[in-house]
Design an enzyme around this catalytic site. Structure first.
Site, PDB file in Angstrom:
ATOM      1  N   VAL A 140       0.932  -1.128   0.061  1.00  0.00           N
ATOM      2  CA  VAL A 140       0.130   0.061   0.088  1.00  0.00           C
ATOM      3  C   VAL A 140       1.084   1.149  -0.016  1.00  0.00           C
ATOM      4  O   VAL A 140       1.520   1.742   0.978  1.00  0.00           O
ATOM      5  CB  VAL A 140      -1.023  -0.140   1.233  1.00  0.00           C
ATOM      6  CG1 VAL A 140      -1.978   1.152   1.251  1.00  0.00           C
ATOM      7  CG2 VAL A 140      -1.689  -1.437   1.174  1.00  0.00           C
ATOM      8  N   PRO A 141       1.271   1.570  -1.025  1.00  0.00           N
ATOM      9  CA  PRO A 141       2.467   2.601  -1.448  1.00  0.00           C
ATOM     10  C   PRO A 141       2.519   4.003  -0.874  1.00  0.00           C
ATOM     11  O   PRO A 141       2.188   4.806  -1.715  1.00  0.00           O
ATOM     12  CB  PRO A 141       2.727   2.459  -2.722  1.00  0.00           C
ATOM     13  CG  PRO A 141       1.098   2.333  -3.413  1.00  0.00           C
ATOM     14  CD  PRO A 141       0.695   1.661  -2.685  1.00  0.00           C
ATOM     15  N   CYS A 142       2.392   4.116   0.291  1.00  0.00           N
ATOM     16  CA  CYS A 142       2.322   5.283   0.982  1.00  0.00           C
ATOM     17  C   CYS A 142       3.742   6.154   0.543  1.00  0.00           C
ATOM     18  O   CYS A 142       3.547   7.504   0.824  1.00  0.00           O
ATOM     19  CB  CYS A 142       2.335   5.244   2.581  1.00  0.00           C
ATOM     20  SG  CYS A 142       3.517   3.881   3.479  1.00  0.00           S
ATOM     21  N   HIS A 143       4.567   5.492   0.301  1.00  0.00           N
ATOM     22  CA  HIS A 143       5.957   6.146  -0.001  1.00  0.00           C
ATOM     23  C   HIS A 143       5.748   7.015  -1.469  1.00  0.00           C
ATOM     24  O   HIS A 143       6.594   7.812  -1.450  1.00  0.00           O
ATOM     25  CB  HIS A 143       7.234   5.161  -0.259  1.00  0.00           C
ATOM     26  CG  HIS A 143       6.901   4.325  -1.427  1.00  0.00           C
ATOM     27  ND1 HIS A 143       6.133   3.056  -1.232  1.00  0.00           N
ATOM     28  CD2 HIS A 143       7.181   4.163  -2.867  1.00  0.00           C
ATOM     29  CE1 HIS A 143       6.195   2.372  -2.311  1.00  0.00           C
ATOM     30  NE2 HIS A 143       6.789   2.996  -3.307  1.00  0.00           N
TER      31      HIS A 143
END
Length: 180
Positions: A140-143
């Site tokens: 879940v690509p919060c980056h």
């Protein structure tokens, strides 16, 4: 009335180019958390906030999750979309977390742009708070969320990891100039 027994999850460790990833999966094989070994206390606190006090037992994550993550770190960026994941949280948090995988690898979005996309343009800080509470790093690509000015801002796994992940995905970052 009897209290609901605590959830039991499996905890696995996967070596990656940026450290040992902690993989927390449920009995159905869904990923519930991904964090870094040097941030294990943070991961345990997020799990506590979302699930009460879950029991973590050492156990191997499903082979498809391990293979997809290994493939991602080897350069097959699309492999993340094959990972089955599940989260709890507030309705707003789940809305933010569900929107994150729609940001394509190799691109970024500002917190404000995501807030606007969610039809909540004034919720920039709330988006940032939800993003920072994401229990499933990388997948879940919060980056991929950055500041409006292109700055990396925060990342639970550390800014060096955020930079590595974005560069790995092909994002060209602005070089910050030192004023010393």
């Amino acid at each position: 009335m009897r209290a609901k027994p605590p959830e039991t999850f499996s905890l696995d460790r996967l070596p990656t180019p940026i450290g040992i990833a902690l993989l927390v999966t449920d009995a159905e094989g869904a990923l519930r958390a991904l964090d870094w070994e040097d941030h294990e206390p943070r991961m345990r606190e997020l799990l506590r906030l979302h699930y009460g006090t879950p029991v973590l037992k050492d156990g191997r994550a499903p082979d498809d999750i391990r293979a997809a993550l290994s493939g991602y770190f080897a350069g097959d960026l699309d492999r993340l979309s094959t990972i089955k994941w599940r989260v709890t949280g507030t309705l707003f948090q789940r809305k933010v977390w569900t929107a994150l995988p729609a940001i394509p690898a190799g691109t970024t979005m500002s917190y404000g742009a995501l807030a606007a996309q969610l039809d909540m343009p004034k919720a920039i800080r709330a988006v940032g708070t939800a993003n920072g509470s994401n229990p499933i790093s990388v997948v879940v690509p919060c980056h991929r969320l950055i500041g409006a000015n292109g700055s990396l801002t925060g990342y639970g796994g550390g800014l060096k990891r955020k930079q590595w992940l974005l560069e790995h995905e092909g994002v060209v970052l602005k070089v910050a100039r030192s004023h010393t």
